[in-house]
Write a protein that holds these residues in place. Structure first.
Motif, short mmCIF file in Angstrom:
data_model
loop_
_atom_site.label_atom_id
_atom_site.label_comp_id
_atom_site.label_asym_id
_atom_site.label_seq_id
_atom_site.Cartn_x
_atom_site.Cartn_y
_atom_site.Cartn_z
N ASN A 226 -12.98 34.65 20.06
CA ASN A 226 -11.84 33.83 20.49
C ASN A 226 -11.76 32.56 19.66
O ASN A 226 -11.56 31.44 20.18
N ALA A 227 -11.90 32.71 18.35
CA ALA A 227 -11.89 31.58 17.44
C ALA A 227 -10.46 31.20 17.07
O ALA A 227 -9.55 32.03 17.09
N ALA A 228 -10.28 29.94 16.73
CA ALA A 228 -8.96 29.47 16.32
C ALA A 228 -8.58 30.02 14.95
O ALA A 228 -7.46 30.50 14.74
N ILE A 229 -9.54 29.98 14.01
CA ILE A 229 -9.29 30.37 12.63
C ILE A 229 -10.54 31.04 12.07
O ILE A 229 -11.67 30.69 12.45
N GLY A 230 -10.35 32.00 11.18
CA GLY A 230 -11.45 32.62 10.46
C GLY A 230 -11.22 32.50 8.97
O GLY A 230 -10.09 32.69 8.49
N VAL A 231 -12.28 32.15 8.22
CA VAL A 231 -12.16 31.94 6.78
C VAL A 231 -13.16 32.82 6.05
O VAL A 231 -14.36 32.80 6.38
N LEU A 232 -12.68 33.57 5.07
CA LEU A 232 -13.55 34.35 4.20
C LEU A 232 -13.73 33.56 2.90
O LEU A 232 -12.76 33.29 2.19
N ILE A 233 -14.96 33.17 2.60
CA ILE A 233 -15.28 32.50 1.34
C ILE A 233 -15.88 33.54 0.41
O ILE A 233 -16.89 34.18 0.75
N THR A 234 -15.28 33.74 -0.74
CA THR A 234 -15.71 34.82 -1.61
C THR A 234 -15.94 34.32 -3.03
O THR A 234 -15.20 33.47 -3.55
N LEU A 235 -17.01 34.82 -3.65
CA LEU A 235 -17.30 34.50 -5.04
C LEU A 235 -16.36 35.24 -5.97
O LEU A 235 -15.93 34.71 -7.00
N GLU A 236 -16.04 36.47 -5.61
CA GLU A 236 -15.12 37.29 -6.41
C GLU A 236 -13.68 37.07 -5.96
O GLU A 236 -13.42 36.66 -4.84
N GLU A 237 -12.74 37.35 -6.85
CA GLU A 237 -11.32 37.22 -6.52
C GLU A 237 -10.93 38.27 -5.49
O GLU A 237 -11.35 39.43 -5.59
#
Length: 576
Positions: A489-500
């Protein structure tokens, strides 16, 4: 730019590469050792095949592995007193966790002695599990004649006893701090602590009627009499060997500082309470308590020490403008205190989580910003000529410091990801002011980090979750992130990626819903993608304004704002 410098990396390598001979005035170190283990487990034999990266975890744990064995052999080959004591340790201990700890400490202590000025001192903080071994090792490195004190710090007034659960040993209330100097010509400022009420009542029991000042009476008789060269003469009808010459005695009498309580008795000297410095501190430090959960300076770091303890050490053995080094700086207490007391500082730590905590602490307390100057991941890498300046509000740009060892480009980030994926995760989370979900290696259940902020008129807490990927990514990672957002039940989710990210990943993220912030009535994508390249270039996430306001940020505990004097300091010398 400030000369103060924070290094990420193995302190042995950092010391050898960067710190010049006799360039440091004071060293404080609190090297981690997991002494809370069961005694038999602590000395359990290892097979020597454990990966060296294990010691780089955010844990106070050491093991007898290949790296420890190599460190031991290097010390033995160097010869001398340190080799002699390490050989004796190995004969007694064999290959176990304690021997690994001592093998890692020996070359580091040798390097610390090298960088310490001839007038400098070192304070090694430890507990009784290893203090007796470390004392012998310090004797070998610094010399028996340069041992100054074994300081006993009473860190707790009460201890939760396990007697009811069958414990057959006494509760531990103290730590040991081993105080050595490099030579006999070292700086020492005697510390004092305030008089207690009981002490004042018993010692300063006289009150001067004319002024109301409290005082005590001290003997003026010269100890040792004639044998010590004390003069003999008559004062107020009493003939004795005195501490003072006749001239000095007359000056004291004329000043009203000599008191004879009754005719014919031996006169005494008057000492006023308001002129006293306090009680001289001895080797038992029982007036500085450990941090409590409610203390403002407590940041949640498991081995954090109170600032008052470091204030005493720095004031005893350093002056303004001196260089203070902490090679195991953790959450940066020694660094923060050095900054407050106008000392220059060098901090070293082997985890990016600690570096992140220190950077935030310096920003919260001093408004300090960091200049990231080199990645230092690849062997033989050289510092680039220009560094990356971290963004900070204009009003916070009061002072700056260097950070050496963090990635500044994609090649450095890739090297870190290949070397240790957990360190890569902790570093990447630091780019977005997020904290890891746990402080040691383990399963993350799809969540590598979190940020929290307070939103709405009811001031409820919302969360932002982060997933960090240092390798191949696909649309499946976005779908997994969506599932975690819904589960948490999170407000926002962020994927941080080394590759494009792929086109399908971007399309899948764009098809998500939005978070609505009550603060400004703004909307923000619930699923976001940020590449390491974008973050290094200064990209900001699409977060509610309120999530970026310090008063509403509930991610890390905020260090209190510091008040410090300003002082001119000279440049530090570094090996390039």
């Amino acid at each position: 730019m400030s000369d103060n410098t924070l290094y990420y990396g193995d302190n042995l390598d950092i010391l050898r590469r960067y710190i010049k001979d006799e360039s440091v005035d004071l060293i404080y170190l609190d090297p981690p050792f997991k002494s809370s283990q069961d005694y038999n487990i602590l000395f359990k034999e290892q097979n020597g095949s454990r990966a060296a990266a294990q010691i780089m975890a955010f844990e106070d744990t050491w093991h007898w592995d290949e790296a420890a064995s190599r460190a031991y052999e290097e010390t033995i080959r160097a010869g001398g007193r340190v080799a002699d004591v390490m050989t004796a340790f190995h004969t007694f201990l064999g290959g176990n966790d304690m021997m690994a700890y001592l093998s890692m400490m020996a070359p580091r202590l040798a390097e610390l002695r090298r960088v310490l000025k001839s007038t400098g001192s070192i304070y090694l903080h430890c507990d009784p599990t290893a203090s007796h071994y470390l004392k012998l090792l310090m004797d070998a490195v610094f010399g028996l004649r340069n041992f100054r004190n074994e300081i006993v710090w009473k860190r707790a007034s009460t201890v939760k006893s396990n007697f009811g659960q069958g414990s057959k040993f006494l509760g531990q209330q103290t730590d040991t701090i081993l105080f050595f100097s490099k030579t006999e010509n070292y700086l020492f400022n005697q510390p004092f602590k305030p008089y207690t009420d009981d002490y004042m009542d018993s010692m300063y029991k006289y009150i001067e009627p004319e002024t109301g000042r409290r005082y005590r009476l001290v003997s003026m008789i010269g100890p040792g009499g004639a044998a010590k060269g004390n003069p003999k003469y008559e004062v107020m009808g009493a003939t004795r060997y005195w501490r003072y010459s006749k001239r000095k005695m007359k000056e004291l009498i004329d000043a009203g500082l000599v008191v004879q309580t009754r005719p014919g008795t031996v006169p005494h000297r008057k000492y006023y309470l308001d002129e006293g410095k306090g009680v001289a501190v001895q080797s038992l430090w029982d007036d500085i308590g450990n941090l409590q959960a409610s203390d403002a300076e407590r940041l949640g770091y498991p081995t954090q020490k109170p600032e008052a303890l470091l204030v005493r050490i720095l004031e005893v053995s350093s002056s303004e403008g001196d260089v203070v080094l902490d090679p195991f700086c953790g959450c940066g207490t020694a660094i923060a205190v050095a900054q407050k007391l106008n000392r220059r500082w060098i901090g070293i730590d082997i985890t990016h989580l600690a570096i992140t905590l220190i950077k935030k602490r310096l920003r919260d307390s001093f408004g300090a910003i960091a200049a990231i100057e080199e990645h230092g991941i690849a062997a033989g890498s050289r510092p680039p000529t220009k560094g990356r300046q971290e963004p900070a509000p204009r009003e916070e740009r009061q002072l700056s410091y260097r950070v050496i060892g963090e990635p500044v480009d994609l090649s450095g980030a890739r090297a870190l990801a290949e070397q240790d994926k957990f360190q890569f995760q902790w570093w990447a989370l630091g780019l977005v002011d997020a904290r890891p979900v746990e402080q040691k290696k383990g399963a993350d259940q799809g969540i590598d980090g979190r940020r929290y902020f307070i939103d709405g008129r009811d001031r409820h807490t919302e969360s932002i979750i982060f997933s960090v990927k240092g390798g191949h990514v696909s649309v499946k990672d976005i779908r997994d992130l969506r599932g975690v957002i819904e589960r948490e039940n999170a407000a926002i989710g962020v994927l941080i990626t080394l590759e494009e990210p792929t086109r399908d990943m971007k399309r899948e993220a764009a098809s998500g819903t939005f978070y609505h912030s009550d603060y400004k009535g703004t909307q923000h994508a619930r699923i976001q993608i940020a590449t390491i390249a974008e973050l290094l270039e200064g990209k900001r996430l699409d977060l509610p304004v309120i999530a970026q306001m310090p008063a509403h940020d509930a991610t890390f505990k905020k260090a209190p704002k510091a008040k410090r004097k300003t002082a001119k300091t000279e440049s530090l010398d570094f090996e390039e």
